[in-house]
Write a protein that holds these residues in place. Structure first.
Motif, PDB file in Angstrom:
ATOM      1  N   ALA A 199      39.921  41.560  42.254  1.00  0.00           N
ATOM      2  CA  ALA A 199      40.689  41.746  43.488  1.00  0.00           C
ATOM      3  C   ALA A 199      42.187  41.804  43.192  1.00  0.00           C
ATOM      4  CB  ALA A 199      40.384  40.618  44.466  1.00  0.00           C
ATOM      5  N   MET A 200      42.646  40.961  42.285  1.00  0.00           N
ATOM      6  CA  MET A 200      44.061  40.961  41.917  1.00  0.00           C
ATOM      7  C   MET A 200      44.451  42.277  41.253  1.00  0.00           C
ATOM      8  SD  MET A 200      44.316  37.033  40.495  1.00  0.00           S
ATOM      9  CE  MET A 200      45.980  37.239  39.837  1.00  0.00           C
ATOM     10  N   LEU A 201      43.578  42.802  40.410  1.00  0.00           N
ATOM     11  CA  LEU A 201      43.857  44.074  39.744  1.00  0.00           C
ATOM     12  C   LEU A 201      43.946  45.212  40.757  1.00  0.00           C
ATOM     13  CD1 LEU A 201      44.251  45.852  37.289  1.00  0.00           C
ATOM     14  CD2 LEU A 201      41.762  45.853  36.950  1.00  0.00           C
ATOM     15  N   VAL A 202      43.043  45.231  41.724  1.00  0.00           N
ATOM     16  CA  VAL A 202      43.080  46.273  42.754  1.00  0.00           C
ATOM     17  C   VAL A 202      44.365  46.169  43.572  1.00  0.00           C
ATOM     18  CG1 VAL A 202      41.991  47.067  44.898  1.00  0.00           C
ATOM     19  CG2 VAL A 202      40.586  46.578  42.881  1.00  0.00           C
ATOM     20  N   GLU A 203      44.791  44.956  43.880  1.00  0.00           N
ATOM     21  CA  GLU A 203      46.051  44.776  44.610  1.00  0.00           C
ATOM     22  C   GLU A 203      47.233  45.290  43.789  1.00  0.00           C
ATOM     23  OE1 GLU A 203      45.238  40.921  47.485  1.00  0.00           O
ATOM     24  OE2 GLU A 203      45.791  40.577  45.395  1.00  0.00           O
ATOM     25  N   ASP A 204      47.221  45.046  42.489  1.00  0.00           N
ATOM     26  CA  ASP A 204      48.293  45.553  41.619  1.00  0.00           C
ATOM     27  C   ASP A 204      48.301  47.084  41.608  1.00  0.00           C
ATOM     28  OD1 ASP A 204      49.045  42.987  40.997  1.00  0.00           O
ATOM     29  OD2 ASP A 204      47.995  42.933  39.067  1.00  0.00           O
ATOM     30  N   LEU A 205      47.119  47.681  41.550  1.00  0.00           N
ATOM     31  CA  LEU A 205      47.026  49.142  41.569  1.00  0.00           C
ATOM     32  C   LEU A 205      47.521  49.699  42.903  1.00  0.00           C
ATOM     33  CD1 LEU A 205      43.538  49.580  39.849  1.00  0.00           C
ATOM     34  CD2 LEU A 205      45.748  50.288  38.911  1.00  0.00           C
TER      35      LEU A 205
END
Length: 228
Positions: free
Chosen positions: A216-222
């Protein structure tokens, strides 16, 4: 006074369902009946696949589960390959429609400031735990060692993957200027959720939750990169 016979009552009920009783109305009723039968067969096929795996999937078993005759089964799906092709389409569209309907409904009711990406990932994680995804996953695994199934499954799955991405572009207009980043976010989500689904019993709740949180954190960064 003579009572109305069951056949007559049934005809009257059908007449009420087909106002006018003309040929067009009768044709629509037959089409609706055929559609319901096909849906029942495909739902039974999902159950069969989840219960017995691809090796146990057969038109006879599905017909029994759906409570339809062999003739009706053959009319809709003349072979196991036809059934599999219809099943792939069925589970894909059912899962996609459910995800999008739930997401858009939640989005309308969401309070200001609620993260739409977290919401989407929560709903996507729920969707991969559905029986439809379970059926899809069994087909995907079986296709790795069955060339005949792979010839049906792989091109269909690729097509539906593109359809899914197209629908995501409509659902998330903020990604339209960065389609490659959205594709990466989608692929990460799909891969992580499938991986946790398969390995969750081995990893346990805490470890699985940590992996889901990192995804979820990676998707938010993207998403932040996509918005500049």
């Amino acid at each position: 006074m003579t009572s109305t016979r069951p056949a007559t009552r049934r005809a009257q009920a059908l007449s009420r369902m087909r106002p006018g009783g003309g040929p067009d109305d009768r044709q629509r009723w037959q089409q609706r009946k055929a559609s319901l039968t096909r849906e029942a067969i495909l739902e039974a096929a999902v159950d069969s696949l989840v219960d017995t795996g691809y090796a146990g999937l057969s038109t006879n078993d599905v017909a029994r589960r759906a409570s339809v005759s062999r003739g009706a089964m053959h009319h809709h799906f003349a072979s196991r390959a036809d059934l599999v092709e219809g099943l792939i389409e069925h589970v894909f569209y059912h899962r996609m429609r459910q995800f999008l309907d739930e997401f858009l409904a939640r989005l309308k009711q969401a309070p200001p400031g609620e993260d739409p990406y977290r919401m989407a990932m929560e709903l996507h994680w729920r969707s991969v735990q559905s029986r439809e995804y379970g059926a899809f996953l069994r087909l995907a695994v079986a296709a790795r060692s069955d060339d005949a199934l792979a010839a049906i499954f792989t091109p269909a799955a690729r097509l539906y993957d593109e359809i899914w991405l197209g629908e995501m572009h409509h659902a998330f207009p903020q990604w339209r200027e960065a389609p490659e980043l959205m594709r990466i976010a989608n692929d990460v989500t799909q891969a992580v959720h499938a991986g946790v689904l398969i390995n969750g019993a081995i990893w346990g709740d805490e470890r699985s939750a940590a992996v889901l949180e990192r995804a979820a954190m990676l998707v938010e960064d993207l998403a932040q990169l996509a918005q500049g």
